[in-house]
Design a protein around this motif. Structure first.
Motif, short mmCIF file in Angstrom:
data_model
loop_
_atom_site.label_atom_id
_atom_site.label_comp_id
_atom_site.label_asym_id
_atom_site.label_seq_id
_atom_site.Cartn_x
_atom_site.Cartn_y
_atom_site.Cartn_z
N LEU A 23 0.83 -1.21 0.00
CA LEU A 23 0.00 0.00 0.00
C LEU A 23 0.87 1.26 0.00
O LEU A 23 0.56 2.23 -0.70
CB LEU A 23 -0.95 -0.01 1.20
N LYS A 24 1.97 1.23 0.73
CA LYS A 24 2.90 2.38 0.73
C LYS A 24 3.51 2.55 -0.65
O LYS A 24 3.63 3.66 -1.16
CB LYS A 24 4.01 2.17 1.76
N ALA A 25 3.89 1.43 -1.29
CA ALA A 25 4.47 1.48 -2.63
C ALA A 25 3.48 2.02 -3.66
O ALA A 25 3.88 2.62 -4.66
CB ALA A 25 4.96 0.09 -3.05
N GLU A 26 2.19 1.83 -3.41
CA GLU A 26 1.14 2.35 -4.30
C GLU A 26 0.87 3.83 -4.07
O GLU A 26 0.04 4.41 -4.75
CB GLU A 26 -0.16 1.55 -4.10
N GLY A 27 1.53 4.40 -3.08
CA GLY A 27 1.38 5.84 -2.84
C GLY A 27 0.23 6.22 -1.93
O GLY A 27 -0.24 7.36 -1.98
N CYS A 28 -0.20 5.32 -1.09
CA CYS A 28 -1.29 5.63 -0.16
C CYS A 28 -0.75 6.58 0.92
O CYS A 28 0.23 6.28 1.58
CB CYS A 28 -1.83 4.36 0.49
N GLU A 29 -1.42 7.74 1.06
CA GLU A 29 -1.00 8.72 2.07
C GLU A 29 -1.41 8.27 3.47
O GLU A 29 -0.72 8.54 4.44
CB GLU A 29 -1.62 10.09 1.78
N VAL A 91 -8.11 -2.37 -6.41
CA VAL A 91 -7.50 -3.59 -5.88
C VAL A 91 -6.16 -3.74 -6.60
O VAL A 91 -6.10 -3.65 -7.83
CB VAL A 91 -8.40 -4.82 -6.15
N ILE A 92 -5.10 -3.98 -5.84
CA ILE A 92 -3.76 -4.07 -6.42
C ILE A 92 -3.55 -5.39 -7.16
O ILE A 92 -3.00 -5.41 -8.26
CB ILE A 92 -2.68 -3.89 -5.33
N ASP A 93 -3.99 -6.50 -6.55
CA ASP A 93 -3.72 -7.81 -7.14
C ASP A 93 -5.00 -8.62 -7.28
O ASP A 93 -5.53 -9.07 -6.26
CB ASP A 93 -2.71 -8.56 -6.26
N PRO A 94 -5.52 -8.80 -8.47
CA PRO A 94 -5.11 -8.24 -9.75
C PRO A 94 -5.54 -6.78 -9.83
O PRO A 94 -6.51 -6.39 -9.18
CB PRO A 94 -5.85 -9.09 -10.77
N HIS A 95 -4.82 -5.99 -10.61
CA HIS A 95 -5.11 -4.56 -10.66
C HIS A 95 -6.47 -4.32 -11.33
O HIS A 95 -6.64 -4.53 -12.52
CB HIS A 95 -4.01 -3.80 -11.41
N VAL A 96 -7.43 -3.91 -10.48
CA VAL A 96 -8.79 -3.62 -10.94
C VAL A 96 -9.27 -2.39 -10.20
O VAL A 96 -8.96 -2.20 -9.02
CB VAL A 96 -9.75 -4.80 -10.62
#
Length: 182
Positions: A23-29, A91-96
């Protein structure tokens, strides 16, 4: 527009670190997390907090759909609540994502799969317990209350409220233990 992450594991001995890192890698503040079953929304205070603070244009991000919930109807209701606020679910995995119509279809199918997987897990658990009972190795769940201590205190004339405090349970549980003994 904020990206808000939500992480969840079912039991206290499971680790949230992998989800938090993704979640951090996805840029969640902001990232909220909790250790509780995803079978229903009951007791999921962090999820309730996230939903309460979602604003138009915000994005709720989870690593996998089953982290959001394991009941299709509940997952669809969560998606609906996000949409009513003008927010999106990714959703990250799978990206949807719910940013497009195809995302809604995929998330509905994934929600059904998560619910089916939960049923399979419960069925395997039930089968395992039945087999363990047949093999004579099943001892049941770990006792959370010291029944003997409750009975000893009651015989000593200690009241239900004091017993409950002494063994760290509710008065109702004390009454249930004492009921068959009287």
């Amino acid at each position: 527009m904020a990206r808000i992450g939500y992480a969840r594991v079912s039991t206290t001995d499971q680790d949230l670190e992998t989800q938090l890192a993704k979640l951090k890698a996805e840029g969640c503040e902001v990232i909220r997390s909790e250790k509780i079953s995803g079978g229903s929304r009951d007791g999921r205070t962090e999820l309730a907090t996230v939903l309460a603070f979602l604003r138009s244009g915000d994005e709720l991000v989870v690593t996998r759909l089953d982290r959001l919930g394991r009941d299709t109807r509940d997952v669809l209701n969560l998606i609906y609540e996000c949409e009513q606020k003008g927010a999106f679910l990714t959703v990250i995995d799978p990206h949807v994502s719910t940013r497009g119509e195809m995302g809604h279809i995929v998330l509905t199918v994934l929600g059904m799969v998560a619910q089916m997987e939960r049923r399979f897990i419960k069925e395997r658990q039930r089968d395992g317990i039945e087999q363990a009972k047949r093999d004579g190795v099943y001892k049941g769940g770990k006792a959370r209350i010291d029944y003997q201590r409750v009975l000893e205190l009651a015989r000593a004339g200690v009241g239900a409220s004091e017993i409950a405090k002494a063994v760290n349970c509710s008065r109702m549980q004390v009454y249930r233990i004492l009921q068959p003994a009287t």
